[in-house]
Design an enzyme around this catalytic site. Structure first.
Site, PDB file in Angstrom:
ATOM      1  CB  THR A   1      31.548   1.745 -27.585  1.00 43.94           C
ATOM      2  OG1 THR A   1      32.404   0.638 -27.239  1.00 43.94           O
ATOM      3  CG2 THR A   1      31.126   2.488 -26.322  1.00 43.94           C
TER       4      THR A   1
ATOM      5  CB  ALA B   1      32.151  -0.123 -18.834  1.00 42.91           C
TER       6      ALA B   1
ATOM      7  CB  THR C   1      45.452  -2.356 -17.391  1.00 42.18           C
ATOM      8  OG1 THR C   1      46.638  -2.625 -18.124  1.00 42.18           O
ATOM      9  CG2 THR C   1      45.384  -0.844 -17.178  1.00 42.18           C
ATOM     10  CG  ASP C   2      50.141  -5.189 -17.246  1.00 42.07           C
ATOM     11  OD1 ASP C   2      49.481  -4.506 -18.056  1.00 42.07           O
ATOM     12  OD2 ASP C   2      50.896  -6.118 -17.614  1.00 42.07           O
ATOM     13  CD  GLU C   3      48.615  -1.326 -21.350  1.00 44.41           C
ATOM     14  OE1 GLU C   3      48.783  -0.208 -21.844  1.00 44.41           O
ATOM     15  OE2 GLU C   3      48.127  -2.291 -21.973  1.00 44.41           O
TER      16      GLU C   3
ATOM     17  CE1 TYR D   1      42.877   1.076 -21.069  1.00 47.58           C
ATOM     18  CE2 TYR D   1      45.123   0.227 -21.165  1.00 47.58           C
ATOM     19  CZ  TYR D   1      43.793   0.055 -20.820  1.00 47.58           C
ATOM     20  OH  TYR D   1      43.377  -1.118 -20.226  1.00 47.58           O
TER      21      TYR D   1
ATOM     22  CB  ALA E   1      47.291   8.780 -17.944  1.00 42.55           C
TER      23      ALA E   1
ATOM     24  CE  LYS F   1      41.299   0.320 -16.581  1.00 38.25           C
ATOM     25  NZ  LYS F   1      39.865  -0.110 -16.506  1.00 38.25           N
TER      26      LYS F   1
ATOM     27  CG  ASP G   1      58.069   2.074 -31.433  1.00 38.18           C
ATOM     28  OD1 ASP G   1      57.068   1.339 -31.300  1.00 38.18           O
ATOM     29  OD2 ASP G   1      59.053   2.030 -30.683  1.00 38.18           O
TER      30      ASP G   1
HETATM   31  P1  NAD Z   1      36.756  -3.874 -24.614  1.00 41.44           P
HETATM   32  O1  NAD Z   1      37.170  -2.601 -25.284  1.00 41.44           O
HETATM   33  O2  NAD Z   1      36.718  -5.124 -25.392  1.00 41.44           O
HETATM   34  O3  NAD Z   1      35.302  -3.690 -23.971  1.00 41.44           O
HETATM   35  C1  NAD Z   1      34.910  -2.557 -23.296  1.00 41.44           C
HETATM   36  C2  NAD Z   1      33.393  -2.594 -23.134  1.00 41.44           C
HETATM   37  O4  NAD Z   1      32.994  -1.401 -22.421  1.00 41.44           O
HETATM   38  C3  NAD Z   1      32.636  -2.591 -24.455  1.00 41.44           C
HETATM   39  O5  NAD Z   1      31.613  -3.572 -24.429  1.00 41.44           O
HETATM   40  C4  NAD Z   1      32.045  -1.193 -24.542  1.00 41.44           C
HETATM   41  O6  NAD Z   1      30.813  -1.137 -25.253  1.00 41.44           O
HETATM   42  C5  NAD Z   1      31.858  -0.858 -23.065  1.00 41.44           C
HETATM   43  N1  NAD Z   1      31.848   0.586 -22.826  1.00 41.44           N
HETATM   44  C6  NAD Z   1      32.722   1.526 -23.281  1.00 41.44           C
HETATM   45  N2  NAD Z   1      32.354   2.750 -22.882  1.00 41.44           N
HETATM   46  C7  NAD Z   1      31.235   2.590 -22.125  1.00 41.44           C
HETATM   47  C8  NAD Z   1      30.377   3.495 -21.417  1.00 41.44           C
HETATM   48  N3  NAD Z   1      30.618   4.812 -21.419  1.00 41.44           N
HETATM   49  N4  NAD Z   1      29.321   2.996 -20.741  1.00 41.44           N
HETATM   50  C9  NAD Z   1      29.070   1.652 -20.729  1.00 41.44           C
HETATM   51  N5  NAD Z   1      29.838   0.763 -21.406  1.00 41.44           N
HETATM   52  C10 NAD Z   1      30.902   1.217 -22.086  1.00 41.44           C
HETATM   53  O7  NAD Z   1      37.707  -3.989 -23.344  1.00 41.44           O
HETATM   54  P2  NAD Z   1      38.369  -5.285 -22.679  1.00 41.44           P
HETATM   55  O8  NAD Z   1      39.632  -5.583 -23.369  1.00 41.44           O
HETATM   56  O9  NAD Z   1      37.333  -6.330 -22.525  1.00 41.44           O
HETATM   57  O10 NAD Z   1      38.744  -4.682 -21.246  1.00 41.44           O
HETATM   58  C11 NAD Z   1      37.790  -4.691 -20.190  1.00 41.44           C
HETATM   59  C12 NAD Z   1      38.428  -4.071 -18.959  1.00 41.44           C
HETATM   60  O11 NAD Z   1      39.590  -4.806 -18.586  1.00 41.44           O
HETATM   61  C13 NAD Z   1      38.883  -2.623 -19.171  1.00 41.44           C
HETATM   62  O12 NAD Z   1      38.597  -1.906 -17.998  1.00 41.44           O
HETATM   63  C14 NAD Z   1      40.387  -2.749 -19.387  1.00 41.44           C
HETATM   64  O13 NAD Z   1      41.060  -1.579 -18.955  1.00 41.44           O
HETATM   65  C15 NAD Z   1      40.712  -3.939 -18.506  1.00 41.44           C
HETATM   66  N6  NAD Z   1      41.887  -4.736 -18.941  1.00 41.44           N
HETATM   67  C16 NAD Z   1      41.990  -5.173 -20.227  1.00 41.44           C
HETATM   68  C17 NAD Z   1      43.085  -5.957 -20.598  1.00 41.44           C
HETATM   69  C18 NAD Z   1      43.233  -6.510 -21.996  1.00 41.44           C
HETATM   70  O14 NAD Z   1      44.261  -7.100 -22.314  1.00 41.44           O
HETATM   71  N7  NAD Z   1      42.251  -6.367 -22.867  1.00 41.44           N
HETATM   72  C19 NAD Z   1      44.071  -6.272 -19.654  1.00 41.44           C
HETATM   73  C20 NAD Z   1      43.908  -5.799 -18.339  1.00 41.44           C
HETATM   74  C21 NAD Z   1      42.810  -5.042 -17.988  1.00 41.44           C
HETATM   75  P1  TYD Z   2      48.037  -4.170 -28.016  1.00 40.92           P
HETATM   76  O1  TYD Z   2      47.356  -5.457 -28.367  1.00 40.92           O
HETATM   77  O2  TYD Z   2      47.514  -2.897 -28.579  1.00 40.92           O
HETATM   78  O3  TYD Z   2      48.090  -4.116 -26.417  1.00 40.92           O
HETATM   79  P2  TYD Z   2      48.874  -3.078 -25.431  1.00 40.92           P
HETATM   80  O4  TYD Z   2      49.372  -1.937 -26.221  1.00 40.92           O
HETATM   81  O5  TYD Z   2      47.812  -2.681 -24.495  1.00 40.92           O
HETATM   82  O6  TYD Z   2      49.969  -3.887 -24.810  1.00 40.92           O
HETATM   83  O7  TYD Z   2      49.564  -4.282 -28.431  1.00 40.92           O
HETATM   84  C1  TYD Z   2      50.399  -5.332 -27.955  1.00 40.92           C
HETATM   85  C2  TYD Z   2      51.812  -5.046 -28.432  1.00 40.92           C
HETATM   86  O8  TYD Z   2      51.837  -5.163 -29.870  1.00 40.92           O
HETATM   87  C3  TYD Z   2      52.298  -3.644 -28.116  1.00 40.92           C
HETATM   88  O9  TYD Z   2      53.686  -3.692 -27.810  1.00 40.92           O
HETATM   89  C4  TYD Z   2      52.080  -2.881 -29.416  1.00 40.92           C
HETATM   90  C5  TYD Z   2      52.283  -3.950 -30.482  1.00 40.92           C
HETATM   91  N1  TYD Z   2      51.481  -3.775 -31.712  1.00 40.92           N
HETATM   92  C6  TYD Z   2      52.099  -3.806 -32.963  1.00 40.92           C
HETATM   93  O10 TYD Z   2      53.332  -3.973 -33.075  1.00 40.92           O
HETATM   94  N2  TYD Z   2      51.323  -3.628 -34.080  1.00 40.92           N
HETATM   95  C7  TYD Z   2      49.983  -3.443 -34.009  1.00 40.92           C
HETATM   96  O11 TYD Z   2      49.319  -3.262 -35.071  1.00 40.92           O
HETATM   97  C8  TYD Z   2      49.356  -3.429 -32.715  1.00 40.92           C
HETATM   98  C9  TYD Z   2      47.878  -3.213 -32.588  1.00 40.92           C
HETATM   99  C10 TYD Z   2      50.143  -3.607 -31.600  1.00 40.92           C
END
Ligand code: NAD
Ligand code: TYD
Length: 365
Positions: free
Chosen positions: A37, A83, A146-148, A172, A174, A176, A302
């Site tokens: 994606t 994914a 995720t912790d969310e 998001y 909800a 997860k 916000d």
């Molecule tokens: P990301 O958005 O960078 O990557 C997601 C990947 O999933 C992409 O490569 C995308 O192409 C692939 N994808 C999306 N839809 C798909 C589908 N239908 N079939 C196959 N592949 C698909 O996400 P990320 O930040 O690397 O997060 C990875 C995982 O870790 C997620 O499950 C997320 O909920 C979890 N997570 C992320 C964070 C964070 O801070 N980024 C923290 C905790 C948990």
């Molecule tokens: P984000 O990186 O989107 O992660 P998450 O919402 O999953 O925690 O955002 C981190 C924090 O930063 C969140 O409190 C929202 C805030 N934020 C901004 O203030 N401005 C922005 O443009 C973005 C993307 C996030």
């Protein structure tokens, strides 16, 4: 275990995990399944793509027929599922995509893996002759969450633990939370071998520049406004992405079946304080005068339903498996800013959509 499927391996965290697993475990075949994606980018894996134990498969986790084929063709023993649609702001605009990918996609994987492992267990092949009553022996489905899902904390020093009641607020979180429930239901209903981890906010290289840290580094680089939601007082707990990948590796190999592990860095930052550290670091690394980019800070409306504070207690992971983060935040931010500034081409290509066109033609979409 020999053949391991990593979903979402072309994304931010997935690419770090694929790199770690391919390099650390030459005895495993790592199959990276990703739909590519907007968030998936094979550039993130250039350094491992020619390794003999790595393979990329373009597929959609929501397409159960495709998933059945990939699992069977590659005789998958273990799955690490990352994914997902992962950005809260997108989920507010397009919640259906989040339900589809995060809920239905997880369900397809669970179902396809259960079918394959049940019908291909040693016992079913030998007509029950081995006497093994567990078709899932030596198999594992590891769900990355995720912790969310735990909701939002007050500024009262409390933490999310593995026992905190789920209370998601965004589409998001909800979606997860729902996927986590399905994974647990598979364990409780079918005896399916699962592990789950719930991690705090990650930062590091190869993160799509829509999330706070890479977005702001890119905007400072281009002298563009930095949109701070609300008063910038929301708190997040930041973990360096390679520490998350190391935790996943550890839990995958040594965690207990059916268990949940929280992963976090005990590293809470109020957004506005973090943004000031980012500005100071980018300005210094670009040779700009100190504080030159502070005027880019722009307070905006916000985010709807904006969770106030996330803070993870990763004590269980530390006590039971000995994990702790390897990097101090200041060092992690220094390295991260340096990486984005040295990889301006990557930033420009993912924001321009050039890489998508390239891979669209390469994979004939
Ligand atoms: P990301 O958005 O960078 O990557 C997601 C990947 O999933 C992409 O490569 C995308 O192409 C692939 N994808 C999306 N839809 C798909 C589908 N239908 N079939 C196959 N592949 C698909 O996400 P990320 O930040 O690397 O997060 C990875 C995982 O870790 C997620 O499950 C997320 O909920 C979890 N997570 C992320 C964070 C964070 O801070 N980024 C923290 C905790 C948990
Ligand atoms: P984000 O990186 O989107 O992660 P998450 O919402 O999953 O925690 O955002 C981190 C924090 O930063 C969140 O409190 C929202 C805030 N934020 C901004 O203030 N401005 C922005 O443009 C973005 C993307 C996030």
């Amino acid at each position: 275990m020999k053949n391991i499927l990593i979903t979402g391996g072309a994304g931010f965290i997935g690419s770090h995990l694929v790199r770690l697993m391919v390099n650390k475990y030459p005895q495993y075949n790592i199959i990276n399944l990703d739909l590519l994606t907007y968030a998936g980018n094979l550039e993130n894996l250039r350094d491992v793509e020619s390794k003999p134990n790595y393979k990329f498969v373009k597929a959609d986790i929501c397409d159960i027929e495709q998933i059945r084929r990939v699992i069977a063709d590659n005789q998958i023993d273990g799955i690490i599922h990352l994914a997902a649609e992962s950005h809260v702001d997108r989920s507010i605009v397009d919640p259906f995509s989040f339900a589809r990918t995060n809920v239905m996609g997880t369900l397809s994987l669970l179902q396809a893996a259960r079918e394959y492992w049940t019908s291909n267990s040693r016992d079913s092949k030998s007509g029950g002759a081995t006497g093994s009553s567990n078709p899932f022996e030596g198999k594992l489905f590891y769900h990355v969450s995720t912790d969310e899902v735990y909701g939002s904390l007050e500024n009262d020093g409390s933490f999310f633990t593995e026992d905190t009641k789920y209370d998601p607020h965004s589409p998001y979180s909800a979606s997860k939370a729902s996927s986590d429930h399905f994974v647990r239901a598979w364990h409780d209903t079918y005896g399916f071998p699962v592990k789950i981890s719930n991690c705090s906010n990650n930062y590091g290289s190869f993160q799509f520049p829509e999330k706070l840290i890479p977005l702001f580094i890119n905007n400072i680089r281009h002298n563009k406004p930095l949109p701070v939601y609300g008063k910038g007082e929301n708190v997040r707990d930041w973990l360096y992405v390679e520490d998350h990948a190391a935790a996943i590796d550890l839990i995958f190999h040594e965690g207990k079946l059916g268990e949940t592990y929280n992963i976090g860095g005990f590293n809470e930052w109020k957004n506005i304080d973090l943004i000031k550290v980012l500005i100071a670091t980018v300005d210094r690394q670009l040779g700009r005068p100190a504080g030159a980019s502070l005027p880019l800070i722009t307070y905006v409306t916000d985010r709807a339903g904006h969770d106030l504070r996330y803070a993870i207690d990763s004590g269980k992971l530390n006590r039971e498996l000995g994990w702790s983060p390897s990097l101090q935040f200041e060092e992690g931010i220094e390295k991260t800013v340096k990486w984005y500034l040295e990889n301006g081409k990557w930033l420009d290509s993912v924001t321009s959509g050039e890489y998508q066109k390239y891979y669209d033609s390469m994979y004939n979409r």
